[in-house]
Design a protein around this motif. Sequence first.
Motif, PDB file in Angstrom:
ATOM      1  N   CYS A 159       2.270   8.111  -5.980  1.00 21.82           N
ATOM      2  CA  CYS A 159       1.446   9.278  -6.157  1.00 21.82           C
ATOM      3  C   CYS A 159       1.845  10.617  -5.613  1.00 21.82           C
ATOM      4  O   CYS A 159       1.568  11.610  -5.834  1.00 21.82           O
ATOM      5  N   GLY A 160       3.215  10.592  -5.057  1.00 21.20           N
ATOM      6  CA  GLY A 160       3.827  11.592  -4.523  1.00 21.20           C
ATOM      7  C   GLY A 160       3.423  12.048  -2.894  1.00 21.20           C
ATOM      8  O   GLY A 160       4.093  13.155  -2.699  1.00 21.20           O
ATOM      9  N   PHE A 161       2.920  11.026  -2.444  1.00 21.49           N
ATOM     10  CA  PHE A 161       2.568  11.429  -1.009  1.00 21.49           C
ATOM     11  C   PHE A 161       3.405  10.495  -0.012  1.00 21.49           C
ATOM     12  O   PHE A 161       4.031   9.527  -0.464  1.00 21.49           O
ATOM     13  N   THR A 162       3.172  10.888   1.004  1.00 19.11           N
ATOM     14  CA  THR A 162       4.029   9.973   2.237  1.00 19.11           C
ATOM     15  C   THR A 162       2.665   9.409   3.163  1.00 19.11           C
ATOM     16  O   THR A 162       1.612  10.006   3.411  1.00 19.11           O
ATOM     17  N   GLY A 163       3.063   8.256   3.440  1.00 24.86           N
ATOM     18  CA  GLY A 163       2.067   7.501   4.358  1.00 24.86           C
ATOM     19  C   GLY A 163       2.441   7.170   5.641  1.00 24.86           C
ATOM     20  O   GLY A 163       3.763   6.717   5.671  1.00 24.86           O
ATOM     21  N   HIS A 164       1.494   7.077   6.647  1.00 30.38           N
ATOM     22  CA  HIS A 164       1.850   6.463   7.915  1.00 30.38           C
ATOM     23  C   HIS A 164       0.735   5.703   8.215  1.00 30.38           C
ATOM     24  O   HIS A 164      -0.423   5.851   7.798  1.00 30.38           O
ATOM     25  N   ALA A 165       0.930   4.458   9.047  1.00 34.02           N
ATOM     26  CA  ALA A 165       0.089   3.744   9.193  1.00 34.02           C
ATOM     27  C   ALA A 165       0.093   3.116  10.790  1.00 34.02           C
ATOM     28  O   ALA A 165       1.052   2.873  11.244  1.00 34.02           O
ATOM     29  N   TYR A 166      -1.086   2.790  11.484  1.00 35.41           N
ATOM     30  CA  TYR A 166      -1.098   2.330  12.842  1.00 35.41           C
ATOM     31  C   TYR A 166      -2.249   1.069  12.661  1.00 35.41           C
ATOM     32  O   TYR A 166      -3.473   1.644  12.542  1.00 35.41           O
ATOM     33  N   ALA A 167      -1.696  -0.002  12.527  1.00 35.82           N
ATOM     34  CA  ALA A 167      -2.979  -1.143  12.218  1.00 35.82           C
ATOM     35  C   ALA A 167      -3.645  -0.774  10.938  1.00 35.82           C
ATOM     36  O   ALA A 167      -2.871  -0.511   9.738  1.00 35.82           O
ATOM     37  N   LEU A 205       0.855  -1.249  -0.166  1.00 30.89           N
ATOM     38  CA  LEU A 205      -0.157  -0.091  -0.113  1.00 30.89           C
ATOM     39  C   LEU A 205       0.978   1.273   0.195  1.00 30.89           C
ATOM     40  O   LEU A 205       0.448   2.185  -0.581  1.00 30.89           O
ATOM     41  N   PHE A 206       1.785   1.031   0.640  1.00 30.87           N
ATOM     42  CA  PHE A 206       2.816   2.295   0.738  1.00 30.87           C
ATOM     43  C   PHE A 206       3.705   2.726  -0.342  1.00 30.87           C
ATOM     44  O   PHE A 206       3.986   3.838  -0.723  1.00 30.87           O
ATOM     45  N   GLU A 207       4.001   1.630  -1.135  1.00 30.70           N
ATOM     46  CA  GLU A 207       4.473   1.813  -2.727  1.00 30.70           C
ATOM     47  C   GLU A 207       3.540   2.687  -3.546  1.00 30.70           C
ATOM     48  O   GLU A 207       3.672   3.333  -4.285  1.00 30.70           O
ATOM     49  N   VAL A 208       2.369   2.359  -3.314  1.00 31.32           N
ATOM     50  CA  VAL A 208       1.043   2.840  -4.030  1.00 31.32           C
ATOM     51  C   VAL A 208       1.152   4.368  -3.759  1.00 31.32           C
ATOM     52  O   VAL A 208       1.031   5.355  -4.588  1.00 31.32           O
ATOM     53  N   ILE A 209       1.258   4.525  -2.365  1.00 31.81           N
ATOM     54  CA  ILE A 209       0.906   6.159  -2.161  1.00 31.81           C
ATOM     55  C   ILE A 209       2.316   6.849  -2.441  1.00 31.81           C
ATOM     56  O   ILE A 209       2.258   7.972  -2.807  1.00 31.81           O
ATOM     57  N   ALA A 210       3.454   6.334  -2.228  1.00 32.14           N
ATOM     58  CA  ALA A 210       4.630   6.951  -2.522  1.00 32.14           C
ATOM     59  C   ALA A 210       4.725   7.220  -4.112  1.00 32.14           C
ATOM     60  O   ALA A 210       5.199   8.339  -4.610  1.00 32.14           O
ATOM     61  N   ARG A 231      -6.679  11.268  -6.897  1.00 29.31           N
ATOM     62  CA  ARG A 231      -6.118  10.062  -7.842  1.00 29.31           C
ATOM     63  C   ARG A 231      -5.558   9.233  -6.893  1.00 29.31           C
ATOM     64  O   ARG A 231      -5.455   7.856  -6.936  1.00 29.31           O
ATOM     65  N   CYS A 232      -4.792   9.595  -5.715  1.00 34.21           N
ATOM     66  CA  CYS A 232      -4.174   8.823  -4.801  1.00 34.21           C
ATOM     67  C   CYS A 232      -5.343   7.723  -4.152  1.00 34.21           C
ATOM     68  O   CYS A 232      -4.937   6.741  -4.182  1.00 34.21           O
ATOM     69  N   ILE A 233      -6.123   8.487  -3.672  1.00 37.44           N
ATOM     70  CA  ILE A 233      -7.027   7.735  -2.815  1.00 37.44           C
ATOM     71  C   ILE A 233      -7.936   6.690  -3.854  1.00 37.44           C
ATOM     72  O   ILE A 233      -8.248   5.490  -3.509  1.00 37.44           O
ATOM     73  N   THR A 234      -8.186   7.025  -5.074  1.00 37.80           N
ATOM     74  CA  THR A 234      -8.620   6.372  -5.993  1.00 37.80           C
ATOM     75  C   THR A 234      -7.836   5.023  -6.266  1.00 37.80           C
ATOM     76  O   THR A 234      -8.300   3.875  -6.471  1.00 37.80           O
ATOM     77  N   GLN A 235      -6.481   5.194  -6.252  1.00 36.88           N
ATOM     78  CA  GLN A 235      -5.567   4.133  -6.553  1.00 36.88           C
ATOM     79  C   GLN A 235      -5.548   3.335  -5.250  1.00 36.88           C
ATOM     80  O   GLN A 235      -5.459   2.162  -5.290  1.00 36.88           O
ATOM     81  N   ILE A 236      -5.590   3.800  -4.054  1.00 39.30           N
ATOM     82  CA  ILE A 236      -5.692   3.039  -2.803  1.00 39.30           C
ATOM     83  C   ILE A 236      -6.661   2.185  -2.712  1.00 39.30           C
ATOM     84  O   ILE A 236      -6.753   1.153  -2.337  1.00 39.30           O
TER      85      ILE A 236
END
Length: 309
Positions: A20-28, A13-18, A51-56
Amino acid sequence: MGPLLFLLYTAELFEVIAACGFTGHAYADDTQVYVSIPATDYTDAMDRLTRCITQIRDWMASNRLKLNEDKTQIIWLGTRQQLDKITVQTLSLPNATVSFSAVVNDLGVLLDSQLSMADHIAALSRSCFFYMRQLRSIKQSLTPDATRTLIHAFVSSRLDYCNSILAGVSSQLLQKLQVIQNAAARLITGARRCDHMTPVLRDLHWLPIRQRITFKTAVLAYKCQHGMAPQYLQTYCQPMSARSGRRHLRSAQTGQLCVPRTRTKFGDRSFAVQGPRVWNSLPAELRDPDIAMDTFRNRLKTFLFDMQL
């Protein structure tokens, strides 16, 4: 699946976010996507975020997961002058229209758009006083040790939760938290409102609110230097001795950290600044790289207590 398998399952998932030019953090299963842009570029940022949320969403659907677009929260963070330049109030997603929020809940911490932390402290105050009113009504049936245990469970734990993010907030807001701690101390000890609280807190072996924030920040800086913190935080605690051209300085020989320069109040409050700044304010014996964690915490607490004398 369990925490480890879930992290492995969602790692892509974080490869998808990256991408798109964004940074991602996750907790669970709580995922955050963010980016820093000039306020004038907000229209482009909204298109990219859509576009990023659509790809997510598509990635989750292909991996038997579901994106709750109705639960998505979006917030702009910046100064009042920067936020005034943003006129759009909603973001249209494929299956929902999300309104921008003035306050969002981030793992139990309320973040407002100007990061003043006023909403978080107000909510914290309401919660703590609610529990203290309940405890006050049954105090006659409790032993002193039981009262102290319940205060720690319902009040002190809330005051300490994520309190390092309060570094640099206004003294007026910190005083509201100090009022909560003073009320909790009076509930345990029976002290009167007119009594001076410094000796009462010292008898309870409680650090005042401001020192508790310093304590948490210093411990986090210690963990960063000993490989006990996340990598993205460790990068903010660079020894002065590791910088070329500064190894000959006295500060490099006493275990001090590099404090980056900032131009905004947000930068001054960030851990990248507060962590090294608090660490450098400690005496040299506390900055000893060979000191054990438990020893460091005990000596740090003693040092902060002595500062109150």
